[in-house]
Scaffold this active site. Structure first.
Site, PDB file in Angstrom:
ATOM      1  N   GLY A   1      34.505  -0.706  70.172  1.00 56.97           N
ATOM      2  CA  GLY A   1      34.390   0.587  70.852  1.00 56.97           C
ATOM      3  C   GLY A   1      32.932   0.995  70.936  1.00 56.97           C
TER       4      GLY A   1
ATOM      5  CB  ALA B   1      27.079   7.442  72.656  1.00 59.03           C
ATOM      6  CG  LEU B   2      28.385   7.047  66.329  1.00 58.98           C
ATOM      7  CD1 LEU B   2      27.312   8.096  66.041  1.00 58.98           C
ATOM      8  CD2 LEU B   2      29.634   7.331  65.525  1.00 58.98           C
TER       9      LEU B   2
ATOM     10  NE  ARG C   1      35.347   2.726  78.555  1.00 63.43           N
ATOM     11  CZ  ARG C   1      36.671   2.646  78.564  1.00 63.43           C
ATOM     12  NH1 ARG C   1      37.276   1.733  79.279  1.00 63.43           N
ATOM     13  NH2 ARG C   1      37.395   3.483  77.851  1.00 63.43           N
TER      14      ARG C   1
ATOM     15  CB  ALA D   1      24.811   8.429  69.695  1.00 66.10           C
TER      16      ALA D   1
ATOM     17  CE  LYS E   1      31.283  14.559  62.771  1.00 62.80           C
ATOM     18  NZ  LYS E   1      31.585  13.321  63.414  1.00 62.80           N
TER      19      LYS E   1
ATOM     20  CG  ASN F   1      24.213  14.649  70.711  1.00 62.54           C
ATOM     21  OD1 ASN F   1      23.693  13.758  71.371  1.00 62.54           O
ATOM     22  ND2 ASN F   1      25.438  14.556  70.252  1.00 62.54           N
TER      23      ASN F   1
ATOM     24  CB  SER G   1      29.482  17.660  71.656  1.00 60.32           C
ATOM     25  OG  SER G   1      30.344  17.950  72.738  1.00 60.32           O
TER      26      SER G   1
HETATM   27  O1  KPL Z   1      30.291  14.270  66.080  1.00 56.47           O
HETATM   28  C1  KPL Z   1      29.674  14.855  66.937  1.00 56.47           C
HETATM   29  C2  KPL Z   1      30.166  14.693  68.328  1.00 56.47           C
HETATM   30  O2  KPL Z   1      29.482  15.022  69.286  1.00 56.47           O
HETATM   31  O3  KPL Z   1      31.295  14.197  68.455  1.00 56.47           O
HETATM   32  C3  KPL Z   1      28.538  15.768  66.585  1.00 56.47           C
HETATM   33  C4  KPL Z   1      28.159  15.553  65.135  1.00 56.47           C
HETATM   34  C5  KPL Z   1      28.980  17.188  66.799  1.00 56.47           C
HETATM   35  C6  KPL Z   1      27.274  15.481  67.321  1.00 56.47           C
HETATM   36  O4  KPL Z   1      27.277  15.904  68.627  1.00 56.47           O
END
Ligand code: KPL
Length: 303
Positions: free
Chosen positions: A7, A10-11, A31, A122, A178, A245, A247
């Protein structure tokens, strides 16, 4: 250690790229357009991490020692069923929302899965290019709370690569913490189109962010999660550290994609209803995001 990122959005691409830059053998599974761009020009990381990395990307899965599982929550079951695992493969979920680890366990068996959270920001700029927009905590742990060699080893690998990672014996609590952050930030940014940091600057949004997160804390406590410290301060802290960022949910709606609303604000509403806690703010946020998903990209334009 061979690491597959399942997957690579971005992250996942950010984590995979940072691990590859420290010499780990990494394969990004994602992808086609992203994979093709990486195989042609390398993975470009900009922002807080600046590098162009020559690493393998593929649309096909491979066996690995460690699978960083970063697919969207609604794809968890299907993606888990495609994994190629051997007896010792470890699957580290770094997904947003509730219920992901359990869904993976149902498919692959309990032993393979460990939990994790990260608050790094990310941003998917374009296929092959990810911007690192915020540095946050990363915490991993066995779902039964044991402190094992394998968890310590993964934390060491991530930390040595530059992703400072702590080990916890209460990962389920950390996942809820989280969740409280995502509940406060994600839907509101997706609805209003602002970067995370603006939630702190605009009083109306800040009030809503607090209200949504407070409901999540109340529901979490009711189901026995030890959410004792000041999580509203934590939500603000993440919004501050990831101020630039967009989100993940804002990125999703901007690209006309399905969001993780059901596993985030929707999960709070669902569990709240089961345990008799009212969650009006999260209910409205959930419905609004679902409306935006149905509407598609605003005016046919990318937001
Ligand atoms: O986890 C995040 C997301 O965007 O899904 C955070 C930590 C809020 C960063 O944008």
């Amino acid at each position: 250690m061979k690491i597959v990122v399942m997957g690579a959005g971005a992250l996942g691409s950010l984590f995979g790229g940072i691990l590859a830059s420290s010499g780990e053998e990494v394969v990004l599974v994602g992808r086609e357009r992203h994979v093709d761009a990486i195989n042609k020009n390398g993975l470009k990381l900009s922002g807080l991490t600046d590098a162009v990395l020559d690493l393998k990307a593929s649309v096909h899965l491979e066996a690995a020692d460690l699978i960083l599982f970063t697919v969207k929550s609604y794809d968890t079951q299907e993606a888990a069923s495609k994994l190629i695992i051997n007896d010792d493969t470890i699957i580290l979920s770094l997904q947003n929302g509730l219920g992901n680890e359990e869904k993976i366990q149902e498919v692959v068996g309990d032993h393979h899965v460990i939990g994790g959270i990260t608050s790094h920001g990310a941003l998917f700029i374009e296929p092959g290019h990810i911007k690192h927009t915020g540095i946050g905590n990363t915490v991993i742990g066995e779902l039964d709370g044991a402190i094992t060699e394998r968890v310590l080893n993964i934390a060491k690998i991530l930390s040595e690569a530059g992703i400072k990672t702590d080990v916890t014996d209460v990962i389920k609590q950390k996942i809820w913490e989280k969740l409280v952050v995502n509940v406060g930030i994600n839907a509101l940014t997706a609805i209003t189109g602002v970067n995370n940091g603006k939630l702190l600057e605009i009083p109306a949004l800040r009030e809503l962010m607090h209200a949504a997160s407070r409901e999540a804390v109340e529901v979490g406590r009711k189901v026995g999660i030890d959410l004792d410290h000041d999580l509203i301060e934590e939500v603000e802290d993440v919004a501050r550290k990831t101020a630039a960022n967009r989100s993940s949910m804002l990125q999703d709606v901007s690209r006309g994609k399905r969001t993780e609303i059901d596993a985030i604000n929707g999960a709070v509403v669902k569990i709240g209803a089961e345990v008799g806690i009212e969650t009006p703010v999260n209910r409205i946020l959930t419905l609004l995001v679902k409306g935006i998903e149905e509407r598609g990209i605003f005016g046919g334009q990318k937001a």
